[in-house]
Scaffold this motif. Sequence first.
Motif, PDB file in Angstrom:
ATOM      1  N   SER A 175       0.846  -1.198   0.000  1.00 46.06           N
ATOM      2  CA  SER A 175       0.000   0.000   0.000  1.00 46.06           C
ATOM      3  C   SER A 175       0.881   1.248   0.000  1.00 46.06           C
ATOM      4  O   SER A 175       0.901   2.023   0.966  1.00 46.06           O
ATOM      5  N   ARG A 178      -1.174   6.129   0.744  1.00 46.84           N
ATOM      6  CA  ARG A 178      -2.186   6.133   1.794  1.00 46.84           C
ATOM      7  C   ARG A 178      -3.087   7.349   1.615  1.00 46.84           C
ATOM      8  O   ARG A 178      -2.618   8.428   1.245  1.00 46.84           O
ATOM      9  N   GLY A 197      -5.420   2.189   2.008  1.00 42.48           N
ATOM     10  CA  GLY A 197      -4.216   1.919   1.232  1.00 42.48           C
ATOM     11  C   GLY A 197      -4.506   1.760  -0.246  1.00 42.48           C
ATOM     12  O   GLY A 197      -5.528   1.176  -0.633  1.00 42.48           O
ATOM     13  N   ASP A 199      -2.533   1.253  -4.384  1.00 41.60           N
ATOM     14  CA  ASP A 199      -1.329   0.840  -5.106  1.00 41.60           C
ATOM     15  C   ASP A 199      -0.734   1.966  -5.937  1.00 41.60           C
ATOM     16  O   ASP A 199       0.468   1.974  -6.197  1.00 41.60           O
ATOM     17  N   VAL A 222      -5.444  -0.957   4.482  1.00 41.93           N
ATOM     18  CA  VAL A 222      -4.003  -0.830   4.275  1.00 41.93           C
ATOM     19  C   VAL A 222      -3.377  -2.220   4.388  1.00 41.93           C
ATOM     20  O   VAL A 222      -3.588  -2.924   5.374  1.00 41.93           O
ATOM     21  N   ARG A 223      -2.625  -2.613   3.378  1.00 41.11           N
ATOM     22  CA  ARG A 223      -1.916  -3.895   3.443  1.00 41.11           C
ATOM     23  C   ARG A 223      -0.692  -3.737   4.331  1.00 41.11           C
ATOM     24  O   ARG A 223       0.059  -2.776   4.199  1.00 41.11           O
TER      25      ARG A 223
END
Length: 247
Positions: A175, A178, A197, A199, A222-223
Motif C-alpha cells: 500500500s 495512503r 491503502g 497501489d 491498508v496492506r
Amino acid sequence: MLSPTEPASARKPIPHVDFELDDLDSDEERYLDFYRKVAVHADMLVPLAEHHNGPHSYYVLFDRTATWGHPGMAQVLAVHLQRDSEKQTFSFEWAPLPLPAMAQSWLIHRGCSPDAISLDPQLGPPPADEATRALERRLVGDGDQYAMGHSYTSDDPDDMVIVVVLRARDEQAPSPFRVVVEEVDTERWTRTLREGGFDTAGEALQWCNDRLTGEAGPLPPVRLAATAARPAGAAKAPAPHPPGRSR
C-alpha cells in the motif's frame, strides 16, 4: 479543525500567538520574509500547540484566514523559530500542512520534544474514538516515513472533511499510497480520522475526488508488511525531513 460553525458550548477564548521577536534586530529582508509567510495574519493565527526551549520556539497554528483563500488550501501552519540573542537575529522554517498531527510530526523532526507539543484539548473538536487517537499518534510518531502528495480541506458546515494523500518513502512498502481522511461531526462536535491503502497515486487521488463529491465507497484496507512490526521504542534509521519550507 476549527470552524466558525463550532458550537458556543465548545468555545473557549482564543489565545494570542506571540513570536517574541521584538528585541531582535534582524535584517529587513528576513523580517519581511517572515511577515509575508507567517505573521501577516498574526491576529488570526490560533496556537493549537506551542513549545519554547531556549532559543527555539515551535508552533502548531490554525490559520483562520485560510477559509477565504484558495479552495482546499491547508489551514494549519507548523513554524520553527531559532533566535540568536548574541547576534540579535533569528531564522525560521515553516510549512502549511492539512492536519495538526502532521504539523506536530514536522516539528518533532526539527528538534521539538514529542512530549512538549501536545494539542490544546479545548481548541477544536476532540477525537471521536480510539481509532482516531491511535492513527493520530502514528502520524505524529512516524510522519517522516511518508511524503505528502496532495491534500484538500473543506470547511463546508454540511461536510467538514480533509483528505490527504501520502506516499511511503520505502518504495517496497505494501500500500505505497495512503489516504488519510478527517471528518468532523458538527452535531456531536467530534472528529474521526481514518486511512486507506492504494497501489497507485491515481487511485488514491480518484478516491479523494469521489469523497469530495459524495461518491466514494469505503476506504480499502491498508496492506501490512509481511515482516514483523518494529517493536515500540526501537530506534529508527535517520530519515530525511518531511517536505517543508525554510528560511
